[in-house]
Motif scaffolding. Structure first.
Motif, PDB file in Angstrom:
ATOM      1  N   MET A 196       0.786  -1.210   0.116  1.00 52.10           N
ATOM      2  CA  MET A 196      -0.079  -0.147  -0.007  1.00 52.10           C
ATOM      3  C   MET A 196       1.050   1.394   0.001  1.00 52.10           C
ATOM      4  SD  MET A 196      -2.877   0.769   2.691  1.00 52.10           S
ATOM      5  CE  MET A 196      -4.092   2.069   2.415  1.00 52.10           C
ATOM      6  N   LYS A 197       0.504   2.344  -0.905  1.00 54.06           N
ATOM      7  CA  LYS A 197       1.536   3.137  -1.164  1.00 54.06           C
ATOM      8  C   LYS A 197       1.070   4.320   0.130  1.00 54.06           C
ATOM      9  CE  LYS A 197       2.950   6.358  -4.401  1.00 54.06           C
ATOM     10  NZ  LYS A 197       2.561   7.901  -4.338  1.00 54.06           N
ATOM     11  N   ASN A 198       2.114   5.108   0.679  1.00 55.56           N
ATOM     12  CA  ASN A 198       1.814   6.021   1.488  1.00 55.56           C
ATOM     13  C   ASN A 198       1.688   7.330   0.940  1.00 55.56           C
ATOM     14  OD1 ASN A 198       2.287   7.847   3.571  1.00 55.56           O
ATOM     15  ND2 ASN A 198       4.244   7.561   4.188  1.00 55.56           N
ATOM     16  N   THR A 199       0.263   7.659   1.358  1.00 55.65           N
ATOM     17  CA  THR A 199      -0.386   8.683   0.731  1.00 55.65           C
ATOM     18  C   THR A 199      -0.024  10.246   1.623  1.00 55.65           C
ATOM     19  OG1 THR A 199      -2.353   8.459   1.771  1.00 55.65           O
ATOM     20  CG2 THR A 199      -2.045   7.663  -0.523  1.00 55.65           C
ATOM     21  N   PHE A 200       0.626  10.002   2.668  1.00 53.49           N
ATOM     22  CA  PHE A 200       0.702  11.234   3.660  1.00 53.49           C
ATOM     23  C   PHE A 200       1.569  12.241   2.964  1.00 53.49           C
ATOM     24  CE2 PHE A 200       3.993  12.846   6.959  1.00 53.49           C
ATOM     25  CZ  PHE A 200       3.214  13.904   7.322  1.00 53.49           C
ATOM     26  N   PRO A 201       2.689  12.150   2.209  1.00 51.51           N
ATOM     27  CA  PRO A 201       3.412  13.164   1.776  1.00 51.51           C
ATOM     28  C   PRO A 201       2.437  13.955   0.680  1.00 51.51           C
ATOM     29  CG  PRO A 201       4.853  11.470   1.744  1.00 51.51           C
ATOM     30  CD  PRO A 201       3.345  10.903   2.202  1.00 51.51           C
ATOM     31  N   VAL A 202       1.561  13.301  -0.147  1.00 46.40           N
ATOM     32  CA  VAL A 202       0.809  14.014  -0.965  1.00 46.40           C
ATOM     33  C   VAL A 202      -0.362  14.878  -0.249  1.00 46.40           C
ATOM     34  CG1 VAL A 202      -0.696  13.586  -3.028  1.00 46.40           C
ATOM     35  CG2 VAL A 202       1.329  12.341  -2.825  1.00 46.40           C
TER      36      VAL A 202
ATOM     37  N   ASN B 274       6.326  20.880  -1.791  1.00 47.33           N
ATOM     38  CA  ASN B 274       6.572  20.140  -3.094  1.00 47.33           C
ATOM     39  C   ASN B 274       7.101  18.578  -2.853  1.00 47.33           C
ATOM     40  OD1 ASN B 274       6.673  22.013  -5.402  1.00 47.33           O
ATOM     41  ND2 ASN B 274       7.406  23.335  -3.753  1.00 47.33           N
ATOM     42  N   GLN B 275       6.765  18.299  -1.698  1.00 44.94           N
ATOM     43  CA  GLN B 275       6.889  16.658  -1.344  1.00 44.94           C
ATOM     44  C   GLN B 275       8.395  16.371  -1.262  1.00 44.94           C
ATOM     45  OE1 GLN B 275       4.165  14.106  -3.539  1.00 44.94           O
ATOM     46  NE2 GLN B 275       3.008  15.819  -3.860  1.00 44.94           N
ATOM     47  N   VAL B 276       9.199  17.290  -0.930  1.00 43.21           N
ATOM     48  CA  VAL B 276      10.697  16.830  -0.823  1.00 43.21           C
ATOM     49  C   VAL B 276      11.191  16.463   0.647  1.00 43.21           C
ATOM     50  CG1 VAL B 276      13.029  17.977  -0.894  1.00 43.21           C
ATOM     51  CG2 VAL B 276      11.257  18.708  -2.516  1.00 43.21           C
ATOM     52  N   THR B 277      10.443  17.045   1.665  1.00 42.02           N
ATOM     53  CA  THR B 277      10.491  16.677   3.010  1.00 42.02           C
ATOM     54  C   THR B 277       9.307  16.708   3.638  1.00 42.02           C
ATOM     55  OG1 THR B 277      11.164  18.960   3.750  1.00 42.02           O
ATOM     56  CG2 THR B 277      12.936  17.532   3.259  1.00 42.02           C
ATOM     57  N   LEU B 278       9.358  16.128   4.828  1.00 41.79           N
ATOM     58  CA  LEU B 278       8.205  15.946   5.516  1.00 41.79           C
ATOM     59  C   LEU B 278       8.026  16.822   6.757  1.00 41.79           C
ATOM     60  CD1 LEU B 278       7.165  12.185   5.229  1.00 41.79           C
ATOM     61  CD2 LEU B 278       5.923  14.241   4.249  1.00 41.79           C
ATOM     62  N   PRO B 279       7.294  17.347   7.609  1.00 47.75           N
ATOM     63  CA  PRO B 279       7.634  18.135   8.835  1.00 47.75           C
ATOM     64  C   PRO B 279       7.738  17.330   9.931  1.00 47.75           C
ATOM     65  CG  PRO B 279       5.383  17.983   8.530  1.00 47.75           C
ATOM     66  CD  PRO B 279       6.032  17.235   7.074  1.00 47.75           C
ATOM     67  N   SER B 280       8.736  18.003  10.803  1.00 46.07           N
ATOM     68  CA  SER B 280       8.704  17.213  12.352  1.00 46.07           C
ATOM     69  C   SER B 280       7.430  17.100  13.056  1.00 46.07           C
ATOM     70  CB  SER B 280       9.851  17.977  13.031  1.00 46.07           C
ATOM     71  OG  SER B 280       9.760  19.207  13.403  1.00 46.07           O
ATOM     72  N   VAL B 281       7.316  16.528  14.069  1.00 45.67           N
ATOM     73  CA  VAL B 281       5.954  16.714  14.841  1.00 45.67           C
ATOM     74  C   VAL B 281       6.111  18.209  15.512  1.00 45.67           C
ATOM     75  CG1 VAL B 281       4.875  16.043  17.011  1.00 45.67           C
ATOM     76  CG2 VAL B 281       6.150  14.176  15.368  1.00 45.67           C
ATOM     77  N   GLU B 282       6.960  18.542  15.760  1.00 43.59           N
ATOM     78  CA  GLU B 282       7.210  20.169  16.118  1.00 43.59           C
ATOM     79  C   GLU B 282       6.545  21.167  15.216  1.00 43.59           C
ATOM     80  OE1 GLU B 282      10.385  23.618  17.400  1.00 43.59           O
ATOM     81  OE2 GLU B 282      10.890  21.520  17.621  1.00 43.59           O
ATOM     82  N   VAL B 283       6.983  20.866  13.916  1.00 43.73           N
ATOM     83  CA  VAL B 283       6.238  21.831  13.043  1.00 43.73           C
ATOM     84  C   VAL B 283       4.954  21.549  12.378  1.00 43.73           C
ATOM     85  CG1 VAL B 283       6.876  22.630  10.409  1.00 43.73           C
ATOM     86  CG2 VAL B 283       8.677  22.125  12.004  1.00 43.73           C
ATOM     87  N   LEU B 284       4.727  20.097  12.564  1.00 43.68           N
ATOM     88  CA  LEU B 284       3.242  19.846  12.311  1.00 43.68           C
ATOM     89  C   LEU B 284       2.426  20.510  13.409  1.00 43.68           C
ATOM     90  CD1 LEU B 284       1.445  18.134  10.395  1.00 43.68           C
ATOM     91  CD2 LEU B 284       1.954  16.122  11.710  1.00 43.68           C
ATOM     92  N   ILE B 285       2.793  20.653  14.381  1.00 43.55           N
ATOM     93  CA  ILE B 285       1.895  21.041  15.612  1.00 43.55           C
ATOM     94  C   ILE B 285       1.790  22.627  15.453  1.00 43.55           C
ATOM     95  CG2 ILE B 285       2.001  21.752  18.146  1.00 43.55           C
ATOM     96  CD1 ILE B 285       3.239  18.886  18.551  1.00 43.55           C
ATOM     97  N   LYS B 286       3.070  23.196  14.980  1.00 43.92           N
ATOM     98  CA  LYS B 286       2.732  24.731  14.795  1.00 43.92           C
ATOM     99  C   LYS B 286       1.908  25.128  13.427  1.00 43.92           C
ATOM    100  CE  LYS B 286       7.470  26.476  15.795  1.00 43.92           C
ATOM    101  NZ  LYS B 286       8.623  26.958  15.129  1.00 43.92           N
ATOM    102  N   ILE B 287       1.720  24.109  12.573  1.00 45.79           N
ATOM    103  CA  ILE B 287       0.854  24.514  11.352  1.00 45.79           C
ATOM    104  C   ILE B 287      -0.640  24.132  11.853  1.00 45.79           C
ATOM    105  CG2 ILE B 287       0.269  23.508   9.383  1.00 45.79           C
ATOM    106  CD1 ILE B 287       3.419  23.021   8.607  1.00 45.79           C
ATOM    107  N   SER B 288      -1.022  22.992  12.578  1.00 41.72           N
ATOM    108  CA  SER B 288      -2.290  22.717  12.802  1.00 41.72           C
ATOM    109  C   SER B 288      -2.474  23.886  14.018  1.00 41.72           C
ATOM    110  CB  SER B 288      -2.431  21.440  13.498  1.00 41.72           C
ATOM    111  OG  SER B 288      -1.562  21.246  14.845  1.00 41.72           O
ATOM    112  N   ASN B 289      -1.856  24.526  14.982  1.00 39.05           N
ATOM    113  CA  ASN B 289      -2.262  25.621  15.632  1.00 39.05           C
ATOM    114  C   ASN B 289      -2.465  26.966  14.959  1.00 39.05           C
ATOM    115  OD1 ASN B 289      -1.971  23.976  18.070  1.00 39.05           O
ATOM    116  ND2 ASN B 289       0.038  24.772  18.602  1.00 39.05           N
ATOM    117  N   TYR B 290      -1.695  27.068  13.941  1.00 40.44           N
ATOM    118  CA  TYR B 290      -1.868  28.161  13.410  1.00 40.44           C
ATOM    119  C   TYR B 290      -3.111  28.265  12.586  1.00 40.44           C
ATOM    120  CZ  TYR B 290      -1.008  32.052  10.320  1.00 40.44           C
ATOM    121  OH  TYR B 290      -1.069  33.414   9.683  1.00 40.44           O
ATOM    122  N   PHE B 291      -3.448  27.262  11.819  1.00 43.55           N
ATOM    123  CA  PHE B 291      -4.694  26.982  11.085  1.00 43.55           C
ATOM    124  C   PHE B 291      -5.714  26.691  11.994  1.00 43.55           C
ATOM    125  CE2 PHE B 291      -1.651  26.791   7.408  1.00 43.55           C
ATOM    126  CZ  PHE B 291      -2.053  28.021   6.822  1.00 43.55           C
TER     127      PHE B 291
END
Length: 132
Positions: free
Chosen positions: A1-7, A43-60
């Motif tokens: 099964m293909k990981n769709t998380f980056p997309v 551009n799907q080059v890298t994925l965020p760390s959990v810390e950055v993911l939290i920043k993004i979810s808090n921001y929005f």
């Protein structure tokens, strides 16, 4: 099964940023993450760390599950009241900032409320006075 998380993450981050009319530069400054890092996420080059993911979810004010594709519901209405409560009860939030936020919330689509709130928090934290 293909990981769709980056997309899914890439698409959702771009969609949220565009919905709120945020340039790469402005968004990166707002969450204190480099512009190149945001570019790489979108551009799907890298994925965020959990810390950055939290920043993004808090921001929005959206769930991390939405950002990573585990849910199709951004749930921002679940998180917005908590963010508003922190804003309204912050020692440095003056009546002028509260009025500015409430005025914007009336004239803008409700889905833009999280970014209006963050913009006004930024002004408050950087001692930029609201314009009359």
């Amino acid at each position: 099964m293909k990981n769709t998380f980056p997309v899914l993450f890439s698409d959702r981050l771009q969609t949220l940023r565009n919905l709120h009319q945020l340039s790469l530069s402005k968004f990166s400054r707002n969450i204190n993450v480099s512009k190149s890092m945001i570019f790489n996420f979108e551009n799907q080059v890298t994925l965020p760390s959990v810390e950055v993911l939290i920043k993004i979810s808090n921001y929005f004010c959206c769930s991390m599950d939405y950002l990573i594709g585990r849910s199709d519901n951004p749930s921002w209405m679940d998180y917005l009241p908590q963010a508003e409560n922190k804003f309204f009860n912050h020692l440095d939030t003056t009546p002028d900032f509260i009025k500015m936020y409430q005025d914007e919330k009336i004239i803008e689509p409700i889905s833009l409320a999280p970014v209006s709130l963050r913009k006004i928090e930024f002004m408050r934290d950087n001692h930029i006075q609201p314009q009359a």
